[in-house]
Motif scaffolding. Sequence first.
Motif, PDB file in Angstrom:
ATOM      1  N   MET A 171       0.908  -1.291  -0.065  1.00  0.00           N
ATOM      2  CA  MET A 171      -0.040   0.120  -0.025  1.00  0.00           C
ATOM      3  C   MET A 171       0.668   1.238   0.080  1.00  0.00           C
ATOM      4  O   MET A 171       1.901   1.136   0.710  1.00  0.00           O
ATOM      5  CB  MET A 171      -0.718  -0.112   1.328  1.00  0.00           C
ATOM      6  N   ALA A 172       0.216   2.457  -0.790  1.00  0.00           N
ATOM      7  CA  ALA A 172       1.176   3.221  -1.050  1.00  0.00           C
ATOM      8  C   ALA A 172       1.444   4.364   0.586  1.00  0.00           C
ATOM      9  O   ALA A 172       2.419   4.960   0.729  1.00  0.00           O
ATOM     10  CB  ALA A 172       0.828   4.036  -2.446  1.00  0.00           C
ATOM     11  N   GLY A 173       0.064   4.244   0.904  1.00  0.00           N
ATOM     12  CA  GLY A 173       0.011   5.184   2.201  1.00  0.00           C
ATOM     13  C   GLY A 173      -0.002   6.566   1.968  1.00  0.00           C
ATOM     14  O   GLY A 173      -0.224   7.315   1.037  1.00  0.00           O
ATOM     15  N   TRP A 174      -0.280   7.115   3.304  1.00  0.00           N
ATOM     16  CA  TRP A 174      -0.507   8.560   3.343  1.00  0.00           C
ATOM     17  C   TRP A 174       1.001   9.376   3.129  1.00  0.00           C
ATOM     18  O   TRP A 174       1.894   9.066   3.983  1.00  0.00           O
ATOM     19  CB  TRP A 174      -0.963   9.037   4.796  1.00  0.00           C
ATOM     20  N   SER A 175       1.257  10.226   2.311  1.00  0.00           N
ATOM     21  CA  SER A 175       2.397  10.811   1.688  1.00  0.00           C
ATOM     22  C   SER A 175       2.342  12.368   1.641  1.00  0.00           C
ATOM     23  O   SER A 175       1.442  12.893   0.671  1.00  0.00           O
ATOM     24  CB  SER A 175       3.003  10.230   0.598  1.00  0.00           C
ATOM     25  N   ARG A 176       2.846  12.981   2.366  1.00  0.00           N
ATOM     26  CA  ARG A 176       2.601  14.526   2.485  1.00  0.00           C
ATOM     27  C   ARG A 176       3.520  15.365   1.473  1.00  0.00           C
ATOM     28  O   ARG A 176       3.614  16.452   1.277  1.00  0.00           O
ATOM     29  CB  ARG A 176       2.675  15.495   3.866  1.00  0.00           C
ATOM     30  N   GLU A 177       4.448  14.497   0.785  1.00  0.00           N
ATOM     31  CA  GLU A 177       5.320  14.987  -0.497  1.00  0.00           C
ATOM     32  C   GLU A 177       4.909  13.803  -1.551  1.00  0.00           C
ATOM     33  O   GLU A 177       4.081  13.051  -1.299  1.00  0.00           O
ATOM     34  CB  GLU A 177       6.980  14.404   0.064  1.00  0.00           C
ATOM     35  N   THR A 178       5.022  14.739  -2.699  1.00  0.00           N
ATOM     36  CA  THR A 178       4.465  13.977  -4.008  1.00  0.00           C
ATOM     37  C   THR A 178       5.199  12.369  -3.812  1.00  0.00           C
ATOM     38  O   THR A 178       6.492  12.265  -3.982  1.00  0.00           O
ATOM     39  CB  THR A 178       4.978  14.586  -5.229  1.00  0.00           C
ATOM     40  N   ALA A 179       4.659  11.496  -4.183  1.00  0.00           N
ATOM     41  CA  ALA A 179       4.868  10.111  -4.192  1.00  0.00           C
ATOM     42  C   ALA A 179       4.294   9.177  -5.531  1.00  0.00           C
ATOM     43  O   ALA A 179       3.331  10.097  -6.303  1.00  0.00           O
ATOM     44  CB  ALA A 179       4.715   9.031  -2.955  1.00  0.00           C
ATOM     45  N   TYR A 180       4.483   7.918  -5.289  1.00  0.00           N
ATOM     46  CA  TYR A 180       3.930   7.345  -6.616  1.00  0.00           C
ATOM     47  C   TYR A 180       3.186   5.938  -6.226  1.00  0.00           C
ATOM     48  O   TYR A 180       3.337   5.600  -4.995  1.00  0.00           O
ATOM     49  CB  TYR A 180       5.014   6.871  -7.686  1.00  0.00           C
TER      50      TYR A 180
END
Length: 272
Positions: free
Chosen positions: A1-10
């Motif tokens: 799971m990608a999850g919660w990211s406050r920076e740009t992620a993929y």
Amino acid sequence: MAGWSRETAYLTAGGKQLEYRCWGTGPEAAPTIVLLHEGLGCLALWRDFPEKLAQRTGWGVIAFSRAGYGQSDPADLPRPLDYMTREAHEVLPQVLDAVGFRRGVLMGHSDGATIAAEYAGGIEDFRVRGLILMAPHFFTEDMGLAEIARAKEAFDKGDLKDRMAKYHRDAEATFRGWNDAWLDPKFRDWNVAEVIDYLRVPALAIQGRDDPYGTLAQIEELETRAYSPVDTLILDDCKHAPHLEQPEAVLAEVAEFCARLERIEAAEPETA
């Protein structure tokens, strides 16, 4: 799971790597607003709206770029004429799972609003408690198709390509994928209004009175056919992007809509 990211992620959805970013409170502590961009939009083109939305509502906010937009993987071209339905049924479920979506609303703009409505009307997902639809399209209109033809002129002969290149990995492919589909002669018969009949969550519809891509007939179709409650915000001196042209009015209305959903949920008894 990608999850919660406050920076740009993929994250991976529909077999593509899609850029995304989150603002505000994570899904374990608050509902989430999932932003779905317009036909030439992307993550970056929401500008500061997601941050303001998170601050005003106290909810988390997620935005992502669909394949072929922003810095996400390229889309497979030409786009099929039912590309919005496919995005709703085949890609969006994987996006929601990847970011850990638990409950909240889908908030779409233009093509994104159509995708949001298609998801809520076509997929049983009890995590989705409401819809916010800005400038939705349920069927084609001659004036909207004429504006899309003018956009082609602006891309071919004006500076639209250069402006898009600041935000999209391949501005040419991004534009052609959208424009070629809408201007295909077979697209004149495109109509997904039937999906409204299957909506079972409250909706907030927002439209600029001067929108060159669609008339208030789109909103009237939603009001007439929806089984569930529909609130509307029709903005004067506003064209196709209410969240950028009239941000304060949109933020206030969305915050009230979200607060009302929470009050309704708090009043409902738990079911066994």
